[in-house]
Design an enzyme around this catalytic site. Structure first.
Site, PDB file in Angstrom:
ATOM      1  N   THR A  69       0.865  -1.190   0.000  1.00 39.32           N
ATOM      2  CA  THR A  69       0.000   0.000   0.000  1.00 39.32           C
ATOM      3  C   THR A  69       0.900   1.238   0.000  1.00 39.32           C
ATOM      4  O   THR A  69       0.987   1.947   0.996  1.00 39.32           O
ATOM      5  CB  THR A  69      -0.936   0.018   1.236  1.00 39.32           C
ATOM      6  OG1 THR A  69      -0.151  -0.215   2.424  1.00 39.32           O
ATOM      7  CG2 THR A  69      -2.013  -1.024   1.139  1.00 39.32           C
TER       8      THR A  69
ATOM      9  N   THR B   4      -1.468  -2.473   5.578  1.00 39.15           N
ATOM     10  CA  THR B   4      -1.823  -1.268   6.327  1.00 39.15           C
ATOM     11  C   THR B   4      -2.730  -0.412   5.452  1.00 39.15           C
ATOM     12  O   THR B   4      -2.302   0.065   4.395  1.00 39.15           O
ATOM     13  CB  THR B   4      -0.547  -0.488   6.693  1.00 39.15           C
ATOM     14  OG1 THR B   4       0.301  -1.351   7.451  1.00 39.15           O
ATOM     15  CG2 THR B   4      -0.876   0.753   7.499  1.00 39.15           C
TER      16      THR B   4
ATOM     17  N   ARG C 196       8.579  -5.718  12.788  1.00 38.80           N
ATOM     18  CA  ARG C 196       9.647  -4.822  12.326  1.00 38.80           C
ATOM     19  C   ARG C 196      10.565  -5.607  11.405  1.00 38.80           C
ATOM     20  O   ARG C 196      10.987  -6.712  11.761  1.00 38.80           O
ATOM     21  CB  ARG C 196      10.498  -4.318  13.498  1.00 38.80           C
ATOM     22  CG  ARG C 196       9.770  -3.482  14.517  1.00 38.80           C
ATOM     23  CD  ARG C 196      10.556  -3.466  15.812  1.00 38.80           C
ATOM     24  NE  ARG C 196      10.726  -4.815  16.351  1.00 38.80           N
ATOM     25  CZ  ARG C 196      11.604  -5.154  17.291  1.00 38.80           C
ATOM     26  NH1 ARG C 196      12.426  -4.268  17.801  1.00 38.80           N
ATOM     27  NH2 ARG C 196      11.682  -6.401  17.732  1.00 38.80           N
TER      28      ARG C 196
ATOM     29  N   LYS D 141      -3.360   0.743  13.717  1.00 38.87           N
ATOM     30  CA  LYS D 141      -2.062   0.597  13.044  1.00 38.87           C
ATOM     31  C   LYS D 141      -1.459   1.967  12.724  1.00 38.87           C
ATOM     32  O   LYS D 141      -0.277   2.232  12.968  1.00 38.87           O
ATOM     33  CB  LYS D 141      -2.254  -0.228  11.769  1.00 38.87           C
ATOM     34  CG  LYS D 141      -1.025  -0.321  10.879  1.00 38.87           C
ATOM     35  CD  LYS D 141       0.111  -1.078  11.529  1.00 38.87           C
ATOM     36  CE  LYS D 141       1.391  -0.936  10.707  1.00 38.87           C
ATOM     37  NZ  LYS D 141       2.529  -1.576  11.326  1.00 38.87           N
TER      38      LYS D 141
ATOM     39  N   GLY E 112      18.814  10.269  15.603  1.00 42.00           N
ATOM     40  CA  GLY E 112      19.232   9.677  14.330  1.00 42.00           C
ATOM     41  C   GLY E 112      19.002  10.639  13.184  1.00 42.00           C
ATOM     42  O   GLY E 112      18.644  11.806  13.393  1.00 42.00           O
TER      43      GLY E 112
ATOM     44  N   CYS F 168       7.425   1.989   6.139  1.00 40.68           N
ATOM     45  CA  CYS F 168       6.167   2.188   6.877  1.00 40.68           C
ATOM     46  C   CYS F 168       5.977   3.602   7.419  1.00 40.68           C
ATOM     47  O   CYS F 168       5.015   4.271   7.056  1.00 40.68           O
ATOM     48  CB  CYS F 168       6.081   1.168   8.014  1.00 40.68           C
ATOM     49  SG  CYS F 168       5.852  -0.507   7.397  1.00 40.68           S
TER      50      CYS F 168
ATOM     51  N   ARG G  75      13.561   1.385   0.879  1.00 43.24           N
ATOM     52  CA  ARG G  75      12.441   2.306   0.683  1.00 43.24           C
ATOM     53  C   ARG G  75      12.540   3.489   1.648  1.00 43.24           C
ATOM     54  O   ARG G  75      12.654   3.321   2.844  1.00 43.24           O
ATOM     55  CB  ARG G  75      11.111   1.557   0.859  1.00 43.24           C
ATOM     56  CG  ARG G  75      10.821   0.619  -0.301  1.00 43.24           C
ATOM     57  CD  ARG G  75       9.530  -0.152  -0.086  1.00 43.24           C
ATOM     58  NE  ARG G  75       9.697  -1.296   0.786  1.00 43.24           N
ATOM     59  CZ  ARG G  75       8.741  -2.196   1.030  1.00 43.24           C
ATOM     60  NH1 ARG G  75       7.552  -2.068   0.482  1.00 43.24           N
ATOM     61  NH2 ARG G  75       8.963  -3.218   1.831  1.00 43.24           N
TER      62      ARG G  75
HETATM   63  P1  NAD Z   1       6.015  -5.726  -0.392  1.00 42.32           P
HETATM   64  O1  NAD Z   1       5.902  -4.741  -1.481  1.00 42.32           O
HETATM   65  O2  NAD Z   1       7.352  -6.204   0.073  1.00 42.32           O
HETATM   66  O3  NAD Z   1       5.172  -7.043  -0.765  1.00 42.32           O
HETATM   67  C1  NAD Z   1       3.931  -7.036  -1.390  1.00 42.32           C
HETATM   68  C2  NAD Z   1       3.908  -8.209  -2.352  1.00 42.32           C
HETATM   69  O4  NAD Z   1       2.597  -8.383  -2.846  1.00 42.32           O
HETATM   70  C3  NAD Z   1       4.794  -8.021  -3.591  1.00 42.32           C
HETATM   71  O5  NAD Z   1       5.680  -9.107  -3.693  1.00 42.32           O
HETATM   72  C4  NAD Z   1       3.791  -7.999  -4.755  1.00 42.32           C
HETATM   73  O6  NAD Z   1       4.319  -8.555  -5.943  1.00 42.32           O
HETATM   74  C5  NAD Z   1       2.670  -8.838  -4.193  1.00 42.32           C
HETATM   75  N1  NAD Z   1       1.372  -8.649  -4.839  1.00 42.32           N
HETATM   76  C6  NAD Z   1       0.748  -7.495  -5.142  1.00 42.32           C
HETATM   77  N2  NAD Z   1      -0.447  -7.740  -5.705  1.00 42.32           N
HETATM   78  C7  NAD Z   1      -0.591  -9.092  -5.749  1.00 42.32           C
HETATM   79  C8  NAD Z   1      -1.615  -9.973  -6.205  1.00 42.32           C
HETATM   80  N3  NAD Z   1      -2.738  -9.509  -6.737  1.00 42.32           N
HETATM   81  N4  NAD Z   1      -1.416 -11.304  -6.091  1.00 42.32           N
HETATM   82  C9  NAD Z   1      -0.283 -11.780  -5.559  1.00 42.32           C
HETATM   83  N5  NAD Z   1       0.723 -11.007  -5.097  1.00 42.32           N
HETATM   84  C10 NAD Z   1       0.567  -9.667  -5.179  1.00 42.32           C
HETATM   85  O7  NAD Z   1       5.221  -5.081   0.844  1.00 42.32           O
HETATM   86  P2  NAD Z   1       5.412  -5.370   2.412  1.00 42.32           P
HETATM   87  O8  NAD Z   1       6.563  -4.600   2.927  1.00 42.32           O
HETATM   88  O9  NAD Z   1       5.337  -6.839   2.657  1.00 42.32           O
HETATM   89  O10 NAD Z   1       4.092  -4.663   2.976  1.00 42.32           O
HETATM   90  C11 NAD Z   1       2.807  -5.209   2.749  1.00 42.32           C
HETATM   91  C12 NAD Z   1       1.811  -4.433   3.595  1.00 42.32           C
HETATM   92  O11 NAD Z   1       2.089  -4.621   4.974  1.00 42.32           O
HETATM   93  C13 NAD Z   1       1.832  -2.925   3.367  1.00 42.32           C
HETATM   94  O12 NAD Z   1       0.528  -2.431   3.505  1.00 42.32           O
HETATM   95  C14 NAD Z   1       2.699  -2.425   4.487  1.00 42.32           C
HETATM   96  O13 NAD Z   1       2.408  -1.084   4.846  1.00 42.32           O
HETATM   97  C15 NAD Z   1       2.325  -3.361   5.618  1.00 42.32           C
HETATM   98  N6  NAD Z   1       3.361  -3.556   6.639  1.00 42.32           N
HETATM   99  C16 NAD Z   1       4.670  -3.655   6.273  1.00 42.32           C
HETATM  100  C17 NAD Z   1       5.632  -3.856   7.251  1.00 42.32           C
HETATM  101  C18 NAD Z   1       7.092  -3.952   6.872  1.00 42.32           C
HETATM  102  O14 NAD Z   1       7.923  -3.872   7.776  1.00 42.32           O
HETATM  103  N7  NAD Z   1       7.446  -4.120   5.609  1.00 42.32           N
HETATM  104  C19 NAD Z   1       5.267  -3.966   8.600  1.00 42.32           C
HETATM  105  C20 NAD Z   1       3.921  -3.881   8.926  1.00 42.32           C
HETATM  106  C21 NAD Z   1       2.970  -3.683   7.932  1.00 42.32           C
END
Ligand code: NAD
Length: 451
Positions: free
Chosen positions: A86, A122, A154, A207, A256, A263, A331
């Site tokens: 997202t 999120t 995290r 969140k 920092g 996020c 990112r």
């Molecule tokens: P990311 O971009 O690493 O992973 C998302 C994955 O989803 C990608 O690999 C993408 O190819 C896949 N995808 C998208 N559309 C798809 C579909 N239709 N079918 C199958 N796969 C699909 O993102 P992330 O870092 O894992 O974050 C995911 C969510 O979780 C976000 O909303 C983020 O804000 C939230 N979040 C992330 C973290 C973090 O530390 N990265 C922590 C808490 C919450």
């Protein structure tokens, strides 16, 4: 239980592997062909400590599979989790929900009657209602429960966080949904982590409130850090002095370079958007975002000042490119602005990061990428510590003094005691503390003939 996870990124992959470890049967659906091919071949497309072993063990046990066939995975699942990205929307900075809505549209025709669809991504308040509408219209003949279950893990400590959460927040509107979620997380219920059942909208807001609070805390100590420099106080000691108060707590109180990552930057801006739309502005979060942006821009200026204002033609060694240690995620990393500003000002950048160089290369193909910290420091006028990797916590300053053109360190992570570095003839700039200048005849002798 049979679980399908849509999206095998940082959250989906960790969630899938951990749920499989609990004994559930998990299919992770990934749309990105390259990422899927890596997973199917037994590789891990991201760096997350402990993840490779966990995935391999559960794949071998037959509890975890990777697939591109979303309908097949979903048709079999009692629980479908949406864990797609997202990112910030271009223009107004609100959350771009395109991937979430697309996943919901794809899930609808395949989902079983009685299944629970969990939004783990999120998402702004009210997105669960949108997902419900999409699934209802694509599956009018089936009763499907839509749940919000935001993820608090995290990067870098994701497996530990998933297996030992402080809390699990579940926003559900029906008993069958609450029962299914309780069963999903039952393996965690022996630990003291509470499972909080709330409304869907409350879960969605929780969140954003959590991430915005953390961003405010980081920004607060960063401003106290600037003030400490201005008045000759030590920000680390101030942080300790306030952090021991349990009402404040000592986490997220390290001065920092400004928060970055996948996020906090996007979630703070998205909360501001939601609040503005709802007519209830969160001015504290608005101030936080402004202050953090200014701070990130200010890091290159700090390096320039340390160099006496002369950046053109100088060589800067940058240690650490990822937004924090123990991840390969770039990112919104502070290093991106730092490197861009230094190169724009005519500096030559020699960079090293234990895990982030491949992603950095895609953004900055022309940097000099080095094999380790000492390779990066070779001939450099300044050494900048931008990420707090373990490998940078015990640098050999005697060796650095011999290979650098100037003994100058700008430490944006406060990894050292200033006097410890100054003993080796270095000028050491850190955050929230007085600049330390070379001292101590014995140690100066020890470092030989550097400048
Ligand atoms: P990311 O971009 O690493 O992973 C998302 C994955 O989803 C990608 O690999 C993408 O190819 C896949 N995808 C998208 N559309 C798809 C579909 N239709 N079918 C199958 N796969 C699909 O993102 P992330 O870092 O894992 O974050 C995911 C969510 O979780 C976000 O909303 C983020 O804000 C939230 N979040 C992330 C973290 C973090 O530390 N990265 C922590 C808490 C919450």
């Amino acid at each position: 239980m049979r679980v399908a996870i849509i999206g095998a990124g940082y959250v989906g992959l960790v969630t899938g592997a951990c749920l499989a470890e609990f004994g559930h049967r998990v299919s992770c659906v990934e749309a990105d062909a390259e990422r899927l091919a890596t997973l199917e071949a037994g590789g891990i497309p991201i760096f997350e400590p402990g993840l490779a072993g966990l995935v391999a063990r559960n794949v071998a046990a037959g509890r975890l599979v990777f697939t591109g066939a979303l309908p097949l995975a979903v048709a079999d699942a009692e629980i479908v989790m949406i864990a797609v990205g997202t990112p910030a929307r271009h223009g107004d900075g609100g959350a771009d929900l395109g991937q979430v809505y697309e996943a919901a549209r794809l899930v609808a025709p395949a989902v079983r009657d009685g299944a629970v669809v969990v939004v783990k991504s999120t998402v702004p308040v009210g997105t669960g209602d949108d997902v419900e509408r999409i699934i209802r219209s694509g599956a009018p003949d089936r009763s499907v429960h839509i749940v919000s279950n935001p993820e608090f893990l995290r990067e870098g400590a994701a497996i530990e966080d998933f297996k030992h959460p402080d809390r699990i927040v579940v926003g559900a509107e029906s008993d069958p949904a609450r029962e299914a979620m309780a069963e999903l997380y039952r393996p965690l219920m022996l630990s003291p982590s509470p499972l909080l059942f709330v409304s869907r909208r409350t879960a969605e807001l929780t969140k954003y409130a959590a991430n915005s609070f953390l961003a405010m805390k980081v920004t607060f100590i960063n401003q106290i850090s600037d003030l400490s420099e201005a008045v000759g106080a030590d920000a680390l000691e101030v942080a300790r002095g306030i952090g021991l108060d349990p009402r404040i707590g000592d986490k997220y109180l390290n001065p920092g370079p400004g928060y970055g990552g996948s996020c906090l930057p996007k979630d703070t801006v998205a909360l501001i958007r939601t609040a503005a739309d709802a007519g209830a502005r969160v001015t504290l979060v608005e101030a936080t975002v402004d202050a953090n942006e200014a701070r990130k821009h200010g890091m290159a200026r700090r390096v320039a000042l340390a160099l006496g204002g002369e950046v053109e033609g100088r060589t800067a060694a940058i240690l650490g490119l990822t937004f924090k240690a123990n991840t390969d995620d770039l990112r919104d990393a502070v290093s991106l602005e730092l490197v861009a500003a230094l190169t724009a000002a005519g500096a030559h950048v020699r960079a090293y990061d234990p895990e982030g160089m491949a992603a950095a290369h895609a953004i900055f193909p022309d940097l000099t990428y080095c094999s380790d910290a000492y390779d990066a420091a070779s001939g450099a006028d300044v050494l900048v510590i931008a990420t707090e990797w373990e490998a940078f916590r015990a640098l050999d300053f005697e060796r650095l003094g011999k290979i650098m053109s100037h003994r100058l360190v700008v430490d944006l992570r406060n990894l050292y005691w200033p006097q410890d570095v100054a003993r080796y003839g270095f000028t050491y700039h850190s955050l929230g503390r007085t600049v330390a200048r070379p001292s101590g005849r014995a140690s100066l002798k020890a470092v030989g003939n550097g400048s």
